[in-house]
Scaffold this active site. Structure first.
Site, PDB file in Angstrom:
ATOM      1  N   GLU A   1      35.444  32.941  45.226  1.00 11.13           N
ATOM      2  CA  GLU A   1      34.735  32.611  46.470  1.00 11.13           C
ATOM      3  C   GLU A   1      35.799  32.469  47.629  1.00 11.13           C
ATOM      4  OE1 GLU A   1      33.746  31.543  43.873  1.00 11.13           O
ATOM      5  OE2 GLU A   1      31.395  31.926  43.758  1.00 11.13           O
TER       6      GLU A   1
ATOM      7  N   GLU B   1      28.720  32.310  37.441  1.00  9.26           N
ATOM      8  CA  GLU B   1      27.677  30.949  37.530  1.00  9.26           C
ATOM      9  C   GLU B   1      26.614  31.387  36.826  1.00  9.26           C
ATOM     10  OE1 GLU B   1      28.276  31.522  41.812  1.00  9.26           O
ATOM     11  OE2 GLU B   1      28.853  29.385  42.075  1.00  9.26           O
TER      12      GLU B   1
ATOM     13  N   ALA C   1      27.629  37.065  43.735  1.00 10.44           N
ATOM     14  CA  ALA C   1      26.674  37.252  44.683  1.00 10.44           C
ATOM     15  C   ALA C   1      27.010  38.448  45.575  1.00 10.44           C
ATOM     16  CB  ALA C   1      26.314  35.843  45.523  1.00 10.44           C
TER      17      ALA C   1
ATOM     18  N   GLY D   1      29.099  34.451  41.554  1.00  7.42           N
ATOM     19  CA  GLY D   1      27.824  34.155  41.259  1.00  7.42           C
ATOM     20  C   GLY D   1      27.739  34.779  39.708  1.00  7.42           C
TER      21      GLY D   1
HETATM   22  N1  CAA Z   1      28.789  42.066  46.340  1.00  8.86           N
HETATM   23  C1  CAA Z   1      28.560  43.361  46.790  1.00  8.86           C
HETATM   24  N2  CAA Z   1      29.218  44.506  46.433  1.00  8.86           N
HETATM   25  C2  CAA Z   1      30.195  44.483  45.434  1.00  8.86           C
HETATM   26  C3  CAA Z   1      30.572  43.260  45.050  1.00  8.86           C
HETATM   27  C4  CAA Z   1      29.787  41.950  45.463  1.00  8.86           C
HETATM   28  N3  CAA Z   1      30.138  40.875  45.023  1.00  8.86           N
HETATM   29  N4  CAA Z   1      31.381  43.249  44.040  1.00  8.86           N
HETATM   30  C5  CAA Z   1      31.733  44.878  43.903  1.00  8.86           C
HETATM   31  N5  CAA Z   1      30.708  45.512  44.687  1.00  8.86           N
HETATM   32  C6  CAA Z   1      30.574  46.950  45.158  1.00  8.86           C
HETATM   33  C7  CAA Z   1      31.962  47.374  45.758  1.00  8.86           C
HETATM   34  O1  CAA Z   1      31.865  46.833  47.310  1.00  8.86           O
HETATM   35  C8  CAA Z   1      31.818  48.651  45.674  1.00  8.86           C
HETATM   36  O2  CAA Z   1      30.899  49.333  46.212  1.00  8.86           O
HETATM   37  P1  CAA Z   1      31.402  50.560  47.487  1.00  8.86           P
HETATM   38  O3  CAA Z   1      32.034  51.575  46.367  1.00  8.86           O
HETATM   39  O4  CAA Z   1      30.037  50.882  48.079  1.00  8.86           O
HETATM   40  O5  CAA Z   1      32.278  50.221  48.239  1.00  8.86           O
HETATM   41  C9  CAA Z   1      31.392  48.755  44.298  1.00  8.86           C
HETATM   42  O6  CAA Z   1      30.742  47.389  43.906  1.00  8.86           O
HETATM   43  C10 CAA Z   1      32.672  48.936  43.225  1.00  8.86           C
HETATM   44  O7  CAA Z   1      33.676  47.733  43.565  1.00  8.86           O
HETATM   45  P2  CAA Z   1      35.093  48.101  43.739  1.00  8.86           P
HETATM   46  O8  CAA Z   1      35.292  49.301  44.209  1.00  8.86           O
HETATM   47  O9  CAA Z   1      35.695  47.060  44.520  1.00  8.86           O
HETATM   48  O10 CAA Z   1      35.596  48.019  41.872  1.00  8.86           O
HETATM   49  P3  CAA Z   1      36.970  47.802  41.454  1.00  8.86           P
HETATM   50  O11 CAA Z   1      36.832  48.201  40.151  1.00  8.86           O
HETATM   51  O12 CAA Z   1      38.191  48.374  42.375  1.00  8.86           O
HETATM   52  O13 CAA Z   1      36.967  45.979  41.724  1.00  8.86           O
HETATM   53  C11 CAA Z   1      36.230  43.724  41.439  1.00  8.86           C
HETATM   54  C12 CAA Z   1      36.045  45.519  40.927  1.00  8.86           C
HETATM   55  C13 CAA Z   1      37.601  43.129  41.120  1.00  8.86           C
HETATM   56  C14 CAA Z   1      35.173  43.065  40.832  1.00  8.86           C
HETATM   57  C15 CAA Z   1      35.898  43.709  42.824  1.00  8.86           C
HETATM   58  O14 CAA Z   1      34.782  44.740  43.210  1.00  8.86           O
HETATM   59  C16 CAA Z   1      35.559  42.583  43.444  1.00  8.86           C
HETATM   60  O15 CAA Z   1      36.635  41.812  43.833  1.00  8.86           O
HETATM   61  N6  CAA Z   1      34.304  42.253  43.865  1.00  8.86           N
HETATM   62  C17 CAA Z   1      33.740  40.969  44.371  1.00  8.86           C
HETATM   63  C18 CAA Z   1      34.268  39.828  43.576  1.00  8.86           C
HETATM   64  C19 CAA Z   1      33.604  38.677  44.431  1.00  8.86           C
HETATM   65  O16 CAA Z   1      34.486  38.120  45.188  1.00  8.86           O
HETATM   66  N7  CAA Z   1      32.617  37.751  43.899  1.00  8.86           N
HETATM   67  C20 CAA Z   1      32.340  36.523  44.291  1.00  8.86           C
HETATM   68  C21 CAA Z   1      31.233  36.797  45.399  1.00  8.86           C
HETATM   69  S1  CAA Z   1      30.514  35.427  46.521  1.00  8.86           S
HETATM   70  C22 CAA Z   1      29.635  34.474  45.167  1.00  8.86           C
HETATM   71  O17 CAA Z   1      29.446  34.962  44.298  1.00  8.86           O
HETATM   72  C23 CAA Z   1      29.140  33.191  45.884  1.00  8.86           C
HETATM   73  C24 CAA Z   1      28.471  32.436  45.096  1.00  8.86           C
HETATM   74  O18 CAA Z   1      29.049  31.500  44.340  1.00  8.86           O
HETATM   75  C25 CAA Z   1      27.157  32.610  44.744  1.00  8.86           C
END
Ligand code: CAA
Length: 257
Positions: free
Chosen positions: A131, A111, A65, A108
């Site tokens: 999460e 999911e 998400a 998400g």
């Molecule tokens: N939401 C918003 N933006 C996101 C995102 C997310 N879930 N995941 C990645 N992005 C964005 C980053 O912020 C980044 O944007 P900026 O350059 O503008 O900062 C861009 O995508 C590229 O991401 P990274 O630079 O972080 O890429 P990476 O290759 O270094 O890492 C990754 C990849 C390990 C997937 C890392 O991006 C990450 O950990 N992302 C978040 C994963 C996460 O925590 N997901 C769960 C979300 S909460 C949820 O989903 C709740 C639910 O149950 C519904």
């Protein structure tokens, strides 16, 4: 209809949907949710579509998400709007939807893949429910669907540690049905979807409904639903054709595909 966050492509009777927010690794913001709900509703109403494939990019199916959209929200915001409840519209679709997952399917994203009817993955796929690292828990079904897919021990491990699982582990534990090399994933998924689309559409919808009941009910109730749906196929021209074709040793020519 034109969309901002997804791309669609017709491959004969298959609709290929690509999540398209490369700047955010396909994070699922509210526009993505609305658009996926709309495009699958349109597909459900279109008799020329027999099966859908949902994919992302090679790097990310979806990284969760949209954290940036969620960050400012308060308890009141998410509780009053029952945030994420709209996804039940996506899971209620009649047509089969196959997830083709390459790269990250986190939070998400994992999911959403599990909301589809089955998951095909590339050898680069990484699944996770991270999460807990954000101080929250899954909100789009991860604690429930992952547990049903892989059992309590592994689901608890994933949800409590936030670790990622690779494609081999995901296939071993039954989260994923088949794994393909990353370069072939989308085409292989379209081929699988073409097979599904070649079946009778009403029968495929009944098969989907029957399997999905296994997630919702007791064995006795599920077996009853299955038998009733099985009986219902005998009202269909396509059931007569399928069995007649077998007996005559010819391919079936389903009218409703
Ligand atoms: N939401 C918003 N933006 C996101 C995102 C997310 N879930 N995941 C990645 N992005 C964005 C980053 O912020 C980044 O944007 P900026 O350059 O503008 O900062 C861009 O995508 C590229 O991401 P990274 O630079 O972080 O890429 P990476 O290759 O270094 O890492 C990754 C990849 C390990 C997937 C890392 O991006 C990450 O950990 N992302 C978040 C994963 C996460 O925590 N997901 C769960 C979300 S909460 C949820 O989903 C709740 C639910 O149950 C519904």
């Amino acid at each position: 209809m034109t969309y901002q966050t997804i791309l669609t492509e017709r491959r004969d009777s298959v609709l290929l949907i690509r999540l398209n927010r490369p700047e955010a690794l396909n994070a699922l913001n509210s526009t993505v949710a609305q658009e996926l709900i709309a495009v699958t509703a349109e597909a459900d109403a279109d008799d020329s579509i027999g099966c859908l494939v949902l994919t992302g990019s090679e790097k990310a199916f979806a990284a969760g998400a949209d954290i940036k959209e969620m960050q400012p929200l308060t308890f009141q915001d998410v509780a009053v709007t029952d945030k994420f409840s709209e996804w039940s519209l996506f899971t209620n679709r009649r047509k089969p939807i196959i997830a083709a997952v390459s790269g990250f399917a986190l939070g998400g994203g994992c999911e959403l893949a599990m909301m589809c009817d089955f998951i095909l993955a590339s050898d680069t796929a990484k699944f996770g429910q991270p999460e807990i690292k954000l101080g929250t828990i899954p909100g789009m079904g991860g604690s429930q669907r992952l547990t049903r897919f892989v059992g309590k021990s592994k689901a608890m491990d994933m949800v409590l540690t936030g670790r990622m699982m690779d494609a081999a582990e995901a296939e071993r534990c039954g989260l994923v049905s088949r794994v393909f090399p990353a370069v072939d994933l989308v085409e292989e998924a379209v081929k699988v979807a073409t097979v599904v689309a070649g079946m009778s559409q009403p029968v495929a919808a009944m098969a989907k409904e029957a399997v999905n009941r296994a997630f919702e009910t007791t064995l006795a109730e599920g077996l009853l639903v299955e038998r009733r749906l099985f009986h219902s196929t005998f009202a269909l021209e396509d059931r007569s054709e399928g069995m007649a074709a077998f007996v005559a040793r010819r391919p079936a020519d389903f009218k409703n595909r």
